[in-house]
Scaffold this active site. Structure first.
Site, mmCIF file in Angstrom:
data_model
loop_
_atom_site.group_PDB
_atom_site.id
_atom_site.type_symbol
_atom_site.label_atom_id
_atom_site.label_comp_id
_atom_site.label_asym_id
_atom_site.label_seq_id
_atom_site.Cartn_x
_atom_site.Cartn_y
_atom_site.Cartn_z
ATOM 1 N N ARG A 118 47.426 -8.521 27.808
ATOM 2 C CA ARG A 118 46.855 -8.466 26.398
ATOM 3 C C ARG A 118 46.450 -9.299 25.708
ATOM 4 O O ARG A 118 46.942 -9.725 24.593
ATOM 5 C CB ARG A 118 48.541 -8.355 26.332
ATOM 6 C CG ARG A 118 49.421 -7.001 26.495
ATOM 7 C CD ARG A 118 50.591 -7.074 25.881
ATOM 8 N NE ARG A 118 51.151 -6.009 27.027
ATOM 9 C CZ ARG A 118 51.825 -5.966 27.876
ATOM 10 N NH1 ARG A 118 51.908 -7.008 28.798
ATOM 11 N NH2 ARG A 118 51.990 -4.769 28.333
ATOM 12 N N LYS A 167 35.100 -7.830 15.928
ATOM 13 C CA LYS A 167 34.688 -6.253 16.176
ATOM 14 C C LYS A 167 34.374 -6.462 17.738
ATOM 15 O O LYS A 167 33.407 -7.438 17.969
ATOM 16 C CB LYS A 167 34.311 -5.281 15.414
ATOM 17 C CG LYS A 167 34.473 -5.287 14.250
ATOM 18 C CD LYS A 167 34.224 -4.242 13.425
ATOM 19 C CE LYS A 167 33.768 -3.669 11.998
ATOM 20 N NZ LYS A 167 33.195 -3.037 11.342
ATOM 21 N N GLU A 183 18.836 -7.591 9.918
ATOM 22 C CA GLU A 183 19.840 -7.710 9.183
ATOM 23 C C GLU A 183 20.809 -8.743 8.617
ATOM 24 O O GLU A 183 21.085 -8.869 7.798
ATOM 25 C CB GLU A 183 21.365 -7.940 10.528
ATOM 26 C CG GLU A 183 21.892 -6.590 11.667
ATOM 27 C CD GLU A 183 22.335 -5.878 11.103
ATOM 28 O OE1 GLU A 183 22.793 -5.949 9.815
ATOM 29 O OE2 GLU A 183 22.299 -4.344 11.668
ATOM 30 N N LYS A 229 28.920 -13.237 6.858
ATOM 31 C CA LYS A 229 29.714 -12.815 6.868
ATOM 32 C C LYS A 229 30.915 -13.397 6.994
ATOM 33 O O LYS A 229 31.983 -12.553 6.808
ATOM 34 C CB LYS A 229 29.132 -12.429 8.285
ATOM 35 C CG LYS A 229 29.917 -11.629 9.481
ATOM 36 C CD LYS A 229 29.450 -10.592 10.010
ATOM 37 C CE LYS A 229 30.420 -9.837 10.773
ATOM 38 N NZ LYS A 229 29.697 -8.570 12.248
ATOM 39 N N GLU A 276 38.467 -4.248 7.631
ATOM 40 C CA GLU A 276 37.507 -3.433 6.987
ATOM 41 C C GLU A 276 38.149 -1.964 6.160
ATOM 42 O O GLU A 276 38.086 -1.101 6.139
ATOM 43 C CB GLU A 276 36.455 -2.486 8.066
ATOM 44 C CG GLU A 276 36.321 -2.316 7.459
ATOM 45 C CD GLU A 276 34.395 -1.118 7.943
ATOM 46 O OE1 GLU A 276 34.163 -1.999 9.189
ATOM 47 O OE2 GLU A 276 33.858 -0.135 7.129
ATOM 48 N N ARG A 333 34.930 -5.313 3.116
ATOM 49 C CA ARG A 333 33.875 -6.125 4.883
ATOM 50 C C ARG A 333 33.114 -4.640 4.793
ATOM 51 O O ARG A 333 31.469 -4.302 5.669
ATOM 52 C CB ARG A 333 34.578 -5.905 6.163
ATOM 53 C CG ARG A 333 33.646 -5.777 7.111
ATOM 54 C CD ARG A 333 34.516 -6.338 8.729
ATOM 55 N NE ARG A 333 34.524 -6.621 9.667
ATOM 56 C CZ ARG A 333 34.369 -7.446 10.959
ATOM 57 N NH1 ARG A 333 35.962 -7.460 10.557
ATOM 58 N NH2 ARG A 333 33.661 -7.549 11.509
ATOM 59 N N ASN A 345 27.939 -2.493 5.673
ATOM 60 C CA ASN A 345 27.715 -1.871 6.194
ATOM 61 C C ASN A 345 26.166 -1.347 5.024
ATOM 62 O O ASN A 345 25.447 -0.344 5.484
ATOM 63 C CB ASN A 345 28.156 -0.368 5.901
ATOM 64 C CG ASN A 345 29.308 -1.149 7.127
ATOM 65 O OD1 ASN A 345 29.430 -1.354 8.203
ATOM 66 N ND2 ASN A 345 30.683 -0.892 7.125
ATOM 67 N N HIS A 399 22.919 0.934 6.949
ATOM 68 C CA HIS A 399 23.698 1.557 7.452
ATOM 69 C C HIS A 399 24.063 3.106 7.701
ATOM 70 O O HIS A 399 23.483 3.700 8.640
ATOM 71 C CB HIS A 399 24.739 0.937 8.386
ATOM 72 C CG HIS A 399 24.594 -0.272 9.208
ATOM 73 N ND1 HIS A 399 23.826 -1.330 8.325
ATOM 74 C CD2 HIS A 399 24.817 -1.024 9.830
ATOM 75 C CE1 HIS A 399 24.022 -2.999 8.933
ATOM 76 N NE2 HIS A 399 24.113 -2.284 10.041
ATOM 77 N N HIS A 424 22.053 5.152 10.630
ATOM 78 C CA HIS A 424 23.118 5.862 11.368
ATOM 79 C C HIS A 424 22.493 7.242 11.608
ATOM 80 O O HIS A 424 22.484 7.644 12.274
ATOM 81 C CB HIS A 424 24.336 5.871 11.133
ATOM 82 C CG HIS A 424 25.166 4.732 11.702
ATOM 83 N ND1 HIS A 424 26.034 4.379 10.347
ATOM 84 C CD2 HIS A 424 25.173 3.807 12.518
ATOM 85 C CE1 HIS A 424 27.163 3.314 11.685
ATOM 86 N NE2 HIS A 424 25.840 2.365 12.074
ATOM 87 N N HIS A 463 18.950 -0.428 16.708
ATOM 88 C CA HIS A 463 19.583 -0.495 15.414
ATOM 89 C C HIS A 463 18.964 -0.997 14.052
ATOM 90 O O HIS A 463 19.089 -0.527 12.751
ATOM 91 C CB HIS A 463 21.076 -0.860 15.577
ATOM 92 C CG HIS A 463 21.458 -1.036 14.582
ATOM 93 N ND1 HIS A 463 22.769 -0.435 14.298
ATOM 94 C CD2 HIS A 463 22.419 -1.929 14.188
ATOM 95 C CE1 HIS A 463 23.324 -0.302 13.284
ATOM 96 N NE2 HIS A 463 22.775 -1.962 12.984
#
Ligand SMILES: NC(=O)c1ccc[n+]([C@@H]2O[C@H](COP(=O)([O-])OP(=O)(O)OC[C@H]3O[C@@H](n4cnc5c(N)ncnc54)[C@H](O)[C@@H]3O)[C@@H](O)[C@H]2O)c1
Ligand SMILES: [Zn+2]
Length: 360
Positions: free
Chosen positions: A120, A142, A184, A226, A236, A240, A244, A247, A251, A263
């Site tokens: 955990r 993330k 980025e 960031k 998010e 946040r 993106n 993106h 994507h 990416h």
């Protein structure tokens, strides 16, 4: 050395930019950790930097075990997370034992997920070795793995206790990986900092030559931006999403290329189209898409769909965007620039305008 603080209450931590791998042990000694550390890395990075980190940790009194994950995105899976759990169990790792990720975003995401879920949650430290991991994946908490049905579908928000960056490791990074990370960085300029955008334009040669001062500057600003966004909206629920930018189309491009395009390259293309959509929507003047495209091109990154291995139909791209996980209430939210350094999150865009922009 520069320290960027990520402010998240009792889960706050420091990003140390410009440390050296040889100091990793001392830097971890100050944290509330047990004796055991598992260093998770891949063969490519291990060969280059593994021993240096292991030696540094041992010299600081830690008992160190290495866990090797094969190189590549295809190993960011639950099966490989399970191999981490097994190694930890066999070696009697408890809740105070720590996981250290030494590698790019793949190792960082997988190790972070392992740390979030083993017993955990156990202490986790990131030592990112790609530019992308330094400016993006190692910051913000993330973590996760891929599922056969979708990228990053299994995961957890889990913050590291520290992020250590030795910028000299970028010397061995393949050029395309560096450029993918720079895409980025350009993104941070467009969404939040015109001065960073201008710096990227003015100092392109020193950045590409890996000048330490230039690298420190762009990495520090990227991490600050960031960290600021994440500390205001960790999970998010709103703000946040500005991270993106580029993106959504990005994507769709990655999908059209079956995830064989890096990416960052897909995001570069996505940023150009999003900027054009912003102009077409009346949010910004024509100079914005022009400047975005010019800077991306100057770095040798792709700027349009001609860079793809085949020409996808606009309908195919639009279809992918609709099923994008950021689609809410039926309409995709776009992150669109009002000017260089400021974006809006909006559903107020016309399908016809997007189609036109993508067709051009
Ligand atoms: N968690 C987040 O917020 C977040 C954000 C962005 C991306 N990501 C994830 O990050 C991953 C991509 O990360 P990445 O671009 O770092 O790719 P990566 O981890 O696959 O690294 C790219 C390549 O560079 C090699 N490498 C790493 N460091 C090196 C060095 N110093 N010298 C030489 N070679 C080196 C790696 O072995 C690999 O082959 C994706 O899985 C993506 O989903 C996560
Ligand atoms: Zn990205």
């Amino acid at each position: 050395m520069h320290i960027v603080k990520v402010n998240l209450g009792d889960r706050s931590y420091d990003i140390e930019i410009g440390t050296s791998l040889g100091q990793a042990g001392e830097q971890l000694r100050g944290l509330d950790l047990g004796k055991k550390i598992a260093l998770v890395t891949n063969p490519t990075v291990k060969k280059l930097y593994g021993q240096r980190v292991v030696d540094a940790l041992k010299a600081a009194g830690f008992l160190v075990m290495s866990i090797e994950i094969p190189d590549g995105e295809q190993h960011k899976t639950l099966d490989w997370a399970n191999s981490i759990y097994t190694a930890l169990l066999i070696n009697g790792f408890d809740r105070k034992s720590a996981l250290v990720a030494l590698g790019g975003g793949v190792i960082g995401d997988l190790t972070g997920f392992g740390a979030a879920t083993y017993m955990r949650g156990i202490p986790f430290i990131q030592i990112p070795t790609t530019l992308l991991a330094m400016v993006d994946s190692s910051v913000g908490g993330k973590t996760g793995v891929n599922h056969p049905m979708g990228k990053n579908m299994i995961g957890a928000f889990y913050q590291p206790m520290k992020v250590l960056m030795d910028l000299s490791v970028l010397k061995t990074l393949p050029k395309e990986e560096l450029l993918a990370g720079l895409a980025e960085v350009i993104k941070y300029g467009v969404i939040a900092d015109e001065a960073l955008f201008a710096y990227l334009d003015k100092n392109r040669e020193s950045i590409l030559a890996l000048d330490p001062d230039a690298l420190t500057h762009i990495i520090r600003r990227s991490c600050e931006i960031k960290a600021d966004v994440v500390s205001k909206d960790e999970r998010e629920s709103g703000l946040r999403a500005i991270l993106n930018f580029g993106h959504t189309v990005g994507h769709a491009v990655e999908n059209a290329e079956n995830y064989t395009m890096r990416h960052g390259y897909a995001v570069a293309i996505g940023m150009v189209y999003a900027s054009r959509l912003a102009y077409r929507t009346g949010l910004c003047d024509a100079s914005v898409p022009e400047r975005v495209e010019r800077l991306i091109k100057a770095y040798g990154l792709p700027v349009n769909l001609a860079a793809l291995s085949r020409k996808p139909s606009v309908t195919e791209l639009m279809d992918t965007m609709q099923i994008d996980k950021k689609a809410e209430g039926g309409k995709v939210k776009f992150i669109l620039p009002k000017k260089i350094g400021e974006v809006v999150i909006t559903k107020e865009w016309e399908e016809g305008a997007l189609r036109e922009v993508l067709e051009k």
